[in-house]
Enzyme design. Sequence first.
Site, PDB file in Angstrom:
ATOM      1  N   CYS A   1       0.874  -1.161   0.000  1.00 53.37           N
ATOM      2  CA  CYS A   1       0.000   0.000   0.000  1.00 53.37           C
ATOM      3  C   CYS A   1       0.919   1.220   0.000  1.00 53.37           C
ATOM      4  O   CYS A   1       2.119   1.078  -0.222  1.00 53.37           O
ATOM      5  CB  CYS A   1      -0.986  -0.018   1.173  1.00 53.37           C
ATOM      6  SG  CYS A   1      -0.267   0.006   2.825  1.00 53.37           S
TER       7      CYS A   1
ATOM      8  N   HIS B   1      14.429 -14.673  11.917  1.00 53.96           N
ATOM      9  CA  HIS B   1      14.083 -14.611  13.338  1.00 53.96           C
ATOM     10  C   HIS B   1      12.591 -14.640  13.610  1.00 53.96           C
ATOM     11  O   HIS B   1      12.173 -15.108  14.664  1.00 53.96           O
ATOM     12  CB  HIS B   1      14.660 -13.332  13.970  1.00 53.96           C
ATOM     13  CG  HIS B   1      16.145 -13.332  14.054  1.00 53.96           C
ATOM     14  ND1 HIS B   1      16.856 -12.387  14.761  1.00 53.96           N
ATOM     15  CD2 HIS B   1      17.079 -14.153  13.498  1.00 53.96           C
ATOM     16  CE1 HIS B   1      18.152 -12.624  14.657  1.00 53.96           C
ATOM     17  NE2 HIS B   1      18.323 -13.685  13.882  1.00 53.96           N
TER      18      HIS B   1
END
Length: 151
Positions: free
Chosen positions: A71, A104
Amino acid sequence: MNAKYPLIFLGSDHGGRELRWQIRDRLISLGYPVDDSLSIDTEEMTDYPDVAHAVARAIQRNSGALGILLCGSGIGMSIAANRHAGIRAALCTTEYHAKLSRQHNFANVLCLGARLTGADLAWEIVDTFLHTAASSVERHERRVNKIDTEY
Ligand code: RB5
């Protein structure tokens, strides 16, 4: 699903449309299976949550699939996508963000801000996101499991 590449669901509002098209074309040229059917490509402005929710639900239904949401800022898409169980959407503005979001945080949706991130950098972020695997270090899995706990 293509054994070599994950299925990728793409989505954007009007603010991310042109960059989405560029990324889509490049992914297809590289052989990625891409579903780009979930955006509303009219001349009108569109509401980013409609697309974020559609892409999130599609990933929930397709194990191992990834999403790329765009967006204007990337913020609205990431907030909306992250409302869905099992969706870990990361708004990335650098390749390092993309790398860590996969290693992670086991991110399965990449969010980009098309008004903030130029096309060349956006592609480098996409490329890094798609080529980085989750860390096998136990502490990362433990932490992601804590993210995925419903409160
Ligand atoms: C649309 O103007 C803009 O609000 C949207 O693209 C996005 O940036 C929202 O987070």
